[in-house]
Design a protein around this motif. Structure first.
Motif, short mmCIF file in Angstrom:
data_model
loop_
_atom_site.label_atom_id
_atom_site.label_comp_id
_atom_site.label_asym_id
_atom_site.label_seq_id
_atom_site.Cartn_x
_atom_site.Cartn_y
_atom_site.Cartn_z
N SER A 186 0.82 -1.20 0.00
CA SER A 186 0.00 0.00 0.00
C SER A 186 0.87 1.26 0.00
CB SER A 186 -0.92 0.02 1.22
OG SER A 186 -1.92 -0.96 1.10
N ASP A 212 -7.75 -0.07 -3.03
CA ASP A 212 -7.47 -0.69 -1.74
C ASP A 212 -6.04 -0.45 -1.27
OD1 ASP A 212 -10.04 -1.67 -1.63
OD2 ASP A 212 -9.52 -3.65 -2.41
N HIS A 213 -5.13 -0.26 -2.22
CA HIS A 213 -3.72 -0.10 -1.88
C HIS A 213 -3.29 1.36 -1.79
CE1 HIS A 213 -3.84 -4.35 -3.03
NE2 HIS A 213 -2.78 -4.48 -2.25
N GLN A 255 -4.31 3.02 7.03
CA GLN A 255 -3.73 1.69 6.99
C GLN A 255 -2.47 1.64 7.87
OE1 GLN A 255 -3.45 -0.26 3.14
NE2 GLN A 255 -4.99 1.10 2.29
#
Length: 320
Positions: A186, A212-213, A255
């Protein structure tokens, strides 16, 4: 003869007492180590920047970072490439990454992420410079995958015009994140100053990228959205109006989380940031990843500051 036996008895008694005291001291040391071991539902890592003064003054070899982290009770580490400026120039990129891998494996710590400061600005308004930055970051993504990391942290300083920043940041983050996705790594934008510290701008960009990354590294500190001069660092002219509301916004795409700490009172509480409030925001979110300890001040030694930060972090992570 009687005196001889009394003397022998005294020696034996003294020996047994000393052994008992040594065991007691060992027990105390073990208890002190236990205090800073991870015992919450959130894994805790150590950000290498917490030791930047030791490294920059030559007191600590930067490659000994995993060793020190382990000694301080950490099972995971976050690397900072700017602390290896000399080594990167003299040994080369691949050799430095190989040493990171060797040292982390030798001391049994997990590599969580790389904080990248030497690969250019992904928000640069000049397309050519932005393209160069994207290409320069790719080797860090490859390295992160090799080390078993989950992400790299990038800088999005860019232009001092908000509209230009939004478009440049969208382009830079999106294209790099598309590459990172092929490596299952990510790309995380940190609130690190200027527009990158303004979640009102950052989060819409991340949402627009919709990968998502691609996400954020939410830092407790770093809320300066305008400097007195048009420079990345320096005196702050304006801070984000509500750091806790801003942190809550950043957590929607987080994240990674950095528990920044500066100063402590005699009771071990951070005097400039409300740790309890920050940690409650984390608990209210869906976040379950690593929280890194990042001490950044000079009132304590770096190692004392690291331990103080971790103790405070654990205190509130363990409460409901």
């Amino acid at each position: 003869m009687k005196r001889f036996f009394i003397f022998q008895f005294a020696l034996i008694t003294l020996f047994l007492f000393n052994c008992k005291e040594e065991k007691k001291e060992e027990s105390v040391k073990e208890d002190q180590t236990e205090i800073i071991k991870d015992d919450t539902n959130y894994p805790i890592s150590l950000a290498q920047w917490s030791l930047h003064r030791e490294i920059e003054t030559g007191k600590l070899d930067p490659f000994d970072f995993p060793k020190v982290a382990k000694e301080l009770g950490f099972e995971a580490v976050e690397w900072v490439d700017q602390l290896y400026a000399k080594e990167l120039d003299s040994l080369g990129f691949d050799a430095v990454i190989e040493r990171w891998k060797e040292e982390s494996e030798k001391h049994g710590v997990k590599n969580v992420l790389i904080m990248v400061d030497r690969a250019g600005d992904l928000s640069h308004s000049d397309l050519e410079k932005r393209n160069e930055a994207i290409e320069s970051h790719k080797k860090y993504i490859d390295a992160a995958a090799y080390l078993g990391c989950q992400a790299i942290r990038v800088n999005t300083f860019g232009t001092f015009n908000a509209d230009e920043w939004v478009e440049a940041t969208y382009d830079g983050l999106k294209r790099l994140s598309e590459y990172a996705a092929t490596k299952n790594i990510s790309v995380l934008a940190e609130n690190h100053g200027w527009f990158s510290s303004d979640p009102r701008l950052v989060i819409p960009v991340i949402e627009r990228i919709n990968l998502d990354h691609c996400g954020t590294l939410a830092d407790f500190g770093n809320w300066c959205i305008k400097r007195t001069k048009d420079e990345n660092w320096g005196d702050c002219a304006e801070e984000y109006p509500d750091k806790y509301e801003g942190f809550e916004r950043l957590m929607t795409k987080a994240q990674a989380v950095s528990a920044k700490a500066y100063e402590f009172d005699e009771n071990g509480n951070e005097t400039t940031l409300d740790f309890e409030k920050f940690i409650q925001i984390i608990k209210n979110s869906d976040y379950k990843g690593y929280i890194s300890v990042e001490y950044e001040h000079e009132t304590l030694s770096e190692r004392e500051g690291i331990i103080a930060t971790k103790k405070l972090l654990q205190k509130y992570l363990k409460t409901n």
